[in-house]
Motif scaffolding. Structure first.
Motif, PDB file in Angstrom:
ATOM      1  N   PRO A 132       8.632   8.445  22.798  1.00  0.00           N
ATOM      2  CA  PRO A 132       9.497   8.098  23.926  1.00  0.00           C
ATOM      3  C   PRO A 132      10.982   8.338  23.679  1.00  0.00           C
ATOM      4  O   PRO A 132      11.689   8.846  24.555  1.00  0.00           O
ATOM      5  N   LYS A 133      11.482   7.967  22.490  1.00  0.00           N
ATOM      6  CA  LYS A 133      12.904   8.164  22.229  1.00  0.00           C
ATOM      7  C   LYS A 133      13.264   9.646  22.224  1.00  0.00           C
ATOM      8  O   LYS A 133      14.293  10.048  22.786  1.00  0.00           O
ATOM      9  N   ALA A 134      12.419  10.473  21.598  1.00  0.00           N
ATOM     10  CA  ALA A 134      12.677  11.913  21.571  1.00  0.00           C
ATOM     11  C   ALA A 134      12.634  12.499  22.980  1.00  0.00           C
ATOM     12  O   ALA A 134      13.449  13.362  23.337  1.00  0.00           O
ATOM     13  N   TYR A 135      11.696  12.036  23.801  1.00  0.00           N
ATOM     14  CA  TYR A 135      11.629  12.491  25.191  1.00  0.00           C
ATOM     15  C   TYR A 135      12.929  12.156  25.913  1.00  0.00           C
ATOM     16  O   TYR A 135      13.492  12.982  26.654  1.00  0.00           O
ATOM     17  N   LEU A 136      13.396  10.919  25.727  1.00  0.00           N
ATOM     18  CA  LEU A 136      14.592  10.469  26.427  1.00  0.00           C
ATOM     19  C   LEU A 136      15.832  11.218  25.959  1.00  0.00           C
ATOM     20  O   LEU A 136      16.658  11.656  26.777  1.00  0.00           O
ATOM     21  N   ALA A 152      13.882  22.067  39.783  1.00  0.00           N
ATOM     22  CA  ALA A 152      13.623  21.707  38.387  1.00  0.00           C
ATOM     23  C   ALA A 152      12.475  20.709  38.279  1.00  0.00           C
ATOM     24  O   ALA A 152      12.243  19.883  39.164  1.00  0.00           O
ATOM     25  N   LEU A 153      11.779  20.786  37.144  1.00  0.00           N
ATOM     26  CA  LEU A 153      10.640  19.910  36.883  1.00  0.00           C
ATOM     27  C   LEU A 153      10.657  19.474  35.426  1.00  0.00           C
ATOM     28  O   LEU A 153      10.861  20.289  34.529  1.00  0.00           O
ATOM     29  N   ILE A 154      10.418  18.176  35.213  1.00  0.00           N
ATOM     30  CA  ILE A 154      10.229  17.611  33.883  1.00  0.00           C
ATOM     31  C   ILE A 154       8.773  17.163  33.778  1.00  0.00           C
ATOM     32  O   ILE A 154       8.279  16.444  34.651  1.00  0.00           O
ATOM     33  N   VAL A 155       8.091  17.589  32.725  1.00  0.00           N
ATOM     34  CA  VAL A 155       6.710  17.177  32.474  1.00  0.00           C
ATOM     35  C   VAL A 155       6.678  16.444  31.140  1.00  0.00           C
ATOM     36  O   VAL A 155       7.032  17.015  30.106  1.00  0.00           O
ATOM     37  N   ASN A 156       6.271  15.186  31.166  1.00  0.00           N
ATOM     38  CA  ASN A 156       6.164  14.381  29.959  1.00  0.00           C
ATOM     39  C   ASN A 156       4.689  14.223  29.579  1.00  0.00           C
ATOM     40  O   ASN A 156       3.926  13.580  30.304  1.00  0.00           O
ATOM     41  N   SER A 177       5.243   3.463  27.505  1.00  0.00           N
ATOM     42  CA  SER A 177       6.692   3.637  27.608  1.00  0.00           C
ATOM     43  C   SER A 177       7.036   4.963  28.274  1.00  0.00           C
ATOM     44  O   SER A 177       7.935   5.039  29.114  1.00  0.00           O
ATOM     45  N   ILE A 178       6.302   6.012  27.891  1.00  0.00           N
ATOM     46  CA  ILE A 178       6.530   7.323  28.503  1.00  0.00           C
ATOM     47  C   ILE A 178       6.182   7.290  29.989  1.00  0.00           C
ATOM     48  O   ILE A 178       6.916   7.829  30.828  1.00  0.00           O
ATOM     49  N   ALA A 198       4.447  12.499  34.552  1.00  0.00           N
ATOM     50  CA  ALA A 198       3.738  12.309  33.290  1.00  0.00           C
ATOM     51  C   ALA A 198       2.384  13.000  33.419  1.00  0.00           C
ATOM     52  O   ALA A 198       1.723  12.867  34.447  1.00  0.00           O
ATOM     53  N   LEU A 199       2.002  13.746  32.409  1.00  0.00           N
ATOM     54  CA  LEU A 199       0.775  14.541  32.475  1.00  0.00           C
ATOM     55  C   LEU A 199      -0.198  14.111  31.387  1.00  0.00           C
ATOM     56  O   LEU A 199       0.144  14.095  30.205  1.00  0.00           O
TER      57      LEU A 199
END
Length: 270
Positions: A132-136, A152-156, A177-178, A198-199
């Protein structure tokens, strides 16, 4: 083929696993893909053979343009250098895929058992920091370039199990958390017309899974989650899904794609 030819994508943690599968499918769709991670030709993590250079070459071989950039996504300075390079070379990011994760590293101490009080604190750090921290950190730094994209698109990458724990306590907390982070990202980025989802893939035949002898039990290849990302990146109404946790298996039916063998796996729960 070529559906994403004009797109600039970033796939974190793409030296192996889901990240590599996603990068390859984006390459097949013609995208320019920044392939990031810590495993390089000079120094690979966990004594694994896979590297970001190999993945980038695979992206190019499939029709896209792969660019390997070493980046520790838990290090703000590394992330800043990555974003600056993308700014200088392309000026925008159309697609950010966060798939870096430190919880499976073989270097982690084993602890005294599988329950949370038997696990050493390093397990928490690996899953929450290199997760989670690295994603953020990465998303926060990338937003100015995502704002330069018309769509734009963010996929977590994550896991979601609504009725039971997703694996052990630390892993479940990292994934939840993600998921929650994605929900709030979706709300806060909507006015900038940046979608965030989120995927949730199934049990994938990653390199680690195969080497551990569980390949026959896995439900799908890493290409399956890659095809989900390609489909999401082409959806003109993706803002309708922003903030949601989505299952690859359900998207396969919604968008009409399949795994490499033509199958569409059932929804997967841990």
């Amino acid at each position: 083929m070529g559906a994403l030819k004009s797109k600039i994508a970033v796939v974190t943690g793409a030296s192996r696993g889901a990240g590599r599968g996603i990068a390859y499918e984006l390459g097949r769709a013609g995208a320019t893909v920044y392939v990031t991670g810590r495993s390089t030709q000079e120094s690979s993590t966990d004594d694994r053979p896979e590297t970001i250079e190999q993945t980038a070459a695979g992206v190019t071989a499939r029709g896209g343009h792969g660019i390997a950039v070493r980046c520790d996504h838990t290090d703000p300075d590394d992330v800043a250098r990555l974003v600056q390079q993308i700014h200088d070379q392309h000026g925008r990011i159309d697609l950010l895929v966060n798939s870096v994760f430190g919880g499976s590293e073989a270097s982690l101490p084993p602890g005294q058992g599988k329950r949370f009080w038997e696990r050493p604190p390093e397990h928490w750090d690996a899953m929450m920091v290199a997760g989670p921290k690295a994603y953020l950190l990465t998303t926060r730094a990338a937003v100015p370039l995502l704002e330069q994209s018309p769509a734009a698109l963010i996929v977590n990458l994550t896991s979601f199990s609504p009725n039971q724990a997703a694996g052990n306590l630390y892993y479940d907390l990292a994934m939840q958390s993600i998921n929650r982070m994605t929900c709030v990202m979706g709300q806060e980025l909507r006015t900038a017309r940046i979608a965030a989802v989120a995927l949730c893939p199934g049990f994938m035949r990653t390199e680690r899974v195969v080497d551990a002898g569980f390949g026959n039990q896995a439900t799908e290849t890493t290409a399956y989650v890659g095809r989900a990302v390609v489909a999401l990146a082409q959806d003109p109404d993706i803002l309708q899904r922003t903030g949601q946790a989505l299952f690859v298996s359900e998207l396969a039916r919604d968008y009409g794609f399949s795994d490499q063998d033509g199958s569409q796996s059932a929804s997967f729960g841990l």
